[in-house]
Design an enzyme around this catalytic site. Structure first.
Site, PDB file in Angstrom:
ATOM      1  CG  HIS A  18      -1.843   1.198   1.237  1.00 55.82           C
ATOM      2  ND1 HIS A  18      -1.459   2.429   1.735  1.00 55.82           N
ATOM      3  CD2 HIS A  18      -3.109   1.355   0.804  1.00 55.82           C
ATOM      4  CE1 HIS A  18      -2.456   3.283   1.600  1.00 55.82           C
ATOM      5  NE2 HIS A  18      -3.470   2.661   1.043  1.00 55.82           N
ATOM      6  CG  LEU A  76      -3.137  -8.554   5.638  1.00 61.97           C
ATOM      7  CD1 LEU A  76      -2.977  -8.325   7.125  1.00 61.97           C
ATOM      8  CD2 LEU A  76      -2.231  -9.685   5.169  1.00 61.97           C
ATOM      9  N   GLY A  79     -10.667  -5.751  -1.663  1.00 63.02           N
ATOM     10  CA  GLY A  79     -11.127  -4.384  -1.472  1.00 63.02           C
ATOM     11  C   GLY A  79     -10.822  -3.581  -2.713  1.00 63.02           C
ATOM     12  CG  HIS A  81      -5.946  -0.261  -2.381  1.00 61.01           C
ATOM     13  ND1 HIS A  81      -5.966   0.944  -3.043  1.00 61.01           N
ATOM     14  CD2 HIS A  81      -5.879   0.039  -1.049  1.00 61.01           C
ATOM     15  CE1 HIS A  81      -5.908   1.936  -2.170  1.00 61.01           C
ATOM     16  NE2 HIS A  81      -5.857   1.413  -0.955  1.00 61.01           N
TER      17      HIS A  81
END
Length: 248
Positions: A18, A76, A79, A81
């Protein structure tokens, strides 16, 4: 006598982090990738960030040219991204890319979570009074929350105590709410499991709210390196690489 043919170079493993303003995050991710390289010296390993840190993912893919690469999210759960940002960046590059799933949920992730809790002091208290809050970044995407809930379920089965997922942002419950819920159920020894790949703002804020012990982020745990390679191999067994052309 002819010389043996050289073995072809495997597709690159591009770990997609990220990014964080916390300098510990980049150091941790870099050290984790060193573990991956030690496990599989034949695999070219690269790093690309979604934001905040260099190299950014577009730069990493540009440097690969039209080579084949597997994009492994250092995230993890599913979503925005995973579903949008990473595929869009891959589509705009010349690289022949294969997407890998995020790291969670998976039993290797639970191995790392359990060990981090043990390192923080978990154990020795009665199960009937113990519980865990699984702190994650949070997302508005229901699939992301479902993945975190699945990880919590796997950790609860491993530990034999309730594990409640909680979020730093964008989703509920918060860590404070999860702690209150468990206290109301008579759980006095409440540990916080850090469902973060590296130190950063969210991980630090969540750890401060732990009523008892707080585990460290997953970081360079050996199971995390094995999990990255598992996702890499999983992607290679799946659909063939998709060639992309950068838009004019």
């Amino acid at each position: 006598m002819s010389s043996p043919l050289a073995q072809p170079t495997p597709p690159a493993l591009v770990a997609v982090a990220h990014g964080s303003r916390d300098p510990r995050a980049l150091r941790t991710v870099s050290a984790l990738l060193d573990r991956v390289r030690a496990l599989r010296p034949d695999v070219p390993v690269h790093l690309g960030h979604i934001e905040l840190n260099a190299p950014l993912l577009p730069e990493t893919l540009a440097a690969l040219g039209d080579r084949e690469a597997v994009l492994v999210p250092l995230l993890l759960s599913r979503g925005h991204h995973v579903k949008r940002d990473i595929p869009a960046t891959a589509a705009a590059s010349c690289a022949r890319t294969r997407p890998a799933p995020p790291l969670g949920p998976h039993p290797l992730l639970v191995d790392a979570l359990q060990d981090r809790l043990t390192e923080a002091g978990w154990g020795g208290t009665p199960r009937r009074t113990s519980a865990v809050v699984l702190a994650a970044a949070g997302s508005r995407d229901p699939d992301a929350r479902a993945d975190t809930a699945r990880t919590a379920h796997l950790l609860a089965a491993r530990l034999g105590v309730p594990v409640v997922p909680a979020y730093a942002s964008a989703a509920t419950p918060t860590v404070e709410t999860a702690v209150r819920t468990l206290l109301a159920r008579g759980r006095r020894h409440i540990a916080l499991a850090s469902c973060f790949t590296a130190p950063g703002r969210f991980a630090t804020e969540c750890a401060r709210k732990a009523p008892w012990i707080a585990a460290a982020p997953l970081g360079t745990h050996p199971a995390m390196a094995r999990l990255l390679l598992h996702r890499y191999d999983q992607a290679l067994r799946g659909a063939p690489a998709t060639p992309h052309l950068a838009s004019a």
